[in-house]
Design a protein around this motif. Structure first.
Motif, short mmCIF file in Angstrom:
data_model
loop_
_atom_site.label_atom_id
_atom_site.label_comp_id
_atom_site.label_asym_id
_atom_site.label_seq_id
_atom_site.Cartn_x
_atom_site.Cartn_y
_atom_site.Cartn_z
N VAL A 114 0.86 -1.18 0.00
CA VAL A 114 0.00 0.00 0.00
C VAL A 114 0.90 1.23 0.00
CG1 VAL A 114 -1.95 -1.10 1.18
CG2 VAL A 114 -0.15 -0.02 2.53
N GLU A 115 0.36 2.36 -0.45
CA GLU A 115 1.14 3.59 -0.46
C GLU A 115 0.23 4.78 -0.26
OE1 GLU A 115 3.07 3.71 -4.25
OE2 GLU A 115 1.23 4.05 -5.33
N GLU A 116 0.83 5.87 0.24
CA GLU A 116 0.07 7.10 0.42
C GLU A 116 -0.51 7.52 -0.93
OE1 GLU A 116 2.08 10.23 2.50
OE2 GLU A 116 2.75 8.85 4.06
N GLY A 117 -1.77 7.94 -0.91
CA GLY A 117 -2.44 8.36 -2.13
C GLY A 117 -3.14 7.22 -2.85
N GLY A 118 -2.76 5.98 -2.52
CA GLY A 118 -3.39 4.82 -3.14
C GLY A 118 -4.69 4.47 -2.43
N LYS A 119 -5.39 3.50 -2.97
CA LYS A 119 -6.64 3.06 -2.38
C LYS A 119 -6.39 1.97 -1.35
CE LYS A 119 -9.72 4.40 -6.03
NZ LYS A 119 -10.83 4.04 -6.89
N TYR A 120 -7.12 2.06 -0.24
CA TYR A 120 -7.00 1.06 0.82
C TYR A 120 -7.56 -0.28 0.35
CZ TYR A 120 -7.66 -1.51 5.11
OH TYR A 120 -7.61 -2.48 6.06
N SER A 121 -6.84 -1.34 0.64
CA SER A 121 -7.27 -2.70 0.37
C SER A 121 -6.84 -3.58 1.53
CB SER A 121 -6.64 -3.20 -0.93
OG SER A 121 -6.72 -4.61 -1.00
N ALA A 122 -7.78 -4.24 2.17
CA ALA A 122 -7.45 -5.14 3.27
C ALA A 122 -6.52 -6.25 2.79
CB ALA A 122 -8.72 -5.73 3.88
N ASN A 123 -6.72 -6.74 1.58
CA ASN A 123 -5.84 -7.79 1.03
C ASN A 123 -4.42 -7.28 0.90
OD1 ASN A 123 -7.83 -9.76 0.87
ND2 ASN A 123 -8.42 -9.19 -1.21
N ALA A 124 -4.25 -6.04 0.43
CA ALA A 124 -2.91 -5.46 0.29
C ALA A 124 -2.25 -5.27 1.65
CB ALA A 124 -2.99 -4.13 -0.46
N VAL A 125 -3.02 -4.90 2.66
CA VAL A 125 -2.47 -4.76 4.01
C VAL A 125 -2.01 -6.13 4.51
CG1 VAL A 125 -3.03 -4.20 6.41
CG2 VAL A 125 -3.77 -2.68 4.55
N ASN A 126 -2.81 -7.15 4.31
CA ASN A 126 -2.41 -8.51 4.72
C ASN A 126 -1.15 -8.97 4.00
OD1 ASN A 126 -4.51 -8.75 6.56
ND2 ASN A 126 -5.90 -9.65 5.07
N ARG A 127 -1.04 -8.67 2.71
CA ARG A 127 0.19 -9.02 1.96
C ARG A 127 1.39 -8.24 2.51
NH1 ARG A 127 -3.30 -8.41 -2.39
NH2 ARG A 127 -2.21 -6.54 -3.07
N SER A 128 1.15 -6.98 2.90
CA SER A 128 2.23 -6.16 3.47
C SER A 128 2.75 -6.78 4.76
CB SER A 128 1.72 -4.74 3.76
OG SER A 128 1.32 -4.09 2.58
N ILE A 129 1.84 -7.22 5.62
CA ILE A 129 2.25 -7.86 6.87
C ILE A 129 3.04 -9.13 6.57
CG2 ILE A 129 1.38 -9.08 8.90
CD1 ILE A 129 -0.87 -6.94 8.98
N LYS A 130 2.57 -9.92 5.62
CA LYS A 130 3.30 -11.14 5.24
C LYS A 130 4.69 -10.79 4.72
CE LYS A 130 3.10 -15.27 2.32
NZ LYS A 130 4.54 -15.36 2.33
N ASN A 131 4.81 -9.78 3.86
CA ASN A 131 6.11 -9.36 3.34
C ASN A 131 7.06 -8.97 4.47
OD1 ASN A 131 5.21 -9.70 0.74
ND2 ASN A 131 5.03 -7.53 0.28
N LEU A 132 6.55 -8.19 5.44
CA LEU A 132 7.39 -7.76 6.55
C LEU A 132 7.84 -8.96 7.39
CD1 LEU A 132 5.40 -4.58 7.52
CD2 LEU A 132 7.74 -4.64 6.63
N MET A 133 6.95 -9.87 7.64
CA MET A 133 7.30 -11.06 8.42
C MET A 133 8.31 -11.92 7.66
SD MET A 133 5.84 -10.60 11.23
CE MET A 133 6.22 -12.18 11.95
N ASP A 134 8.16 -12.00 6.35
CA ASP A 134 9.07 -12.81 5.53
C ASP A 134 10.50 -12.27 5.51
OD1 ASP A 134 7.03 -14.59 4.97
OD2 ASP A 134 6.69 -13.87 2.92
N THR A 135 10.71 -10.99 5.90
CA THR A 135 12.07 -10.46 5.95
C THR A 135 12.89 -11.13 7.04
OG1 THR A 135 11.63 -8.68 7.54
CG2 THR A 135 11.28 -8.17 5.18
N GLY A 136 12.20 -11.70 8.03
CA GLY A 136 12.90 -12.33 9.14
C GLY A 136 13.38 -11.35 10.20
N LEU A 137 13.15 -10.07 10.01
CA LEU A 137 13.59 -9.07 10.97
C LEU A 137 12.62 -8.86 12.12
CD1 LEU A 137 14.99 -6.28 8.62
CD2 LEU A 137 16.28 -7.89 10.03
N PHE A 138 11.38 -9.30 11.95
CA PHE A 138 10.35 -9.00 12.93
C PHE A 138 9.67 -10.27 13.41
CE2 PHE A 138 10.64 -5.58 9.79
CZ PHE A 138 11.07 -4.55 10.61
N SER A 139 9.27 -10.26 14.68
CA SER A 139 8.51 -11.38 15.21
C SER A 139 7.01 -11.08 15.19
CB SER A 139 8.96 -11.71 16.63
OG SER A 139 8.76 -10.61 17.48
N ASN A 140 6.65 -9.85 14.89
CA ASN A 140 5.25 -9.46 14.82
C ASN A 140 5.11 -8.22 13.97
OD1 ASN A 140 2.54 -9.52 15.30
ND2 ASN A 140 2.66 -9.09 17.48
#
Length: 91
Positions: A55-81
């Motif tokens: 997701v990005e500023e100015g873009g349209k909100y999508s719950a699916n995109a937010v969920n994918r964002s969380i998955k991407n962040l978790m997949d980096t291995g840097l975060f536990s949550n």
């Protein structure tokens, strides 16, 4: 991985305050994204986190995109949550 590593992403979308009766923010414009990272001993840049968001500023909100964002962040291995909070604001 230490359980103290956390990232919070706050999405501010256009419209009125978001009580459940007003409906979903789906499709509304994202006015701002606020990123907070809490990981002792490591500095993670806001741009690094932003690169992993669907997701990005100015873009349209999508719950699916937010969920994918969380998955991407978790997949980096840097975060536990990773959490995303949506706040609707006055346009």
């Amino acid at each position: 991985m230490n359980a103290g590593h956390l990232i919070l992403v706050f999405l501010v979308v256009g419209a009125s305050f978001f009580p459940p009766l007003l409906g979903s923010p789906e499709g509304k414009r994202i006015q701002s994204i606020i990123i907070e990272v809490s990981r002792p001993g490591l500095v993670v840049s806001e741009s690094y986190v932003s690169q992993n968001l669907q997701v990005e500023e100015g873009g349209k909100y999508s719950a699916n995109a937010v969920n994918r964002s969380i998955k991407n962040l978790m997949d980096t291995g840097l975060f536990s949550n990773a959490l995303a909070f949506v706040e609707q604001s006055e346009d």
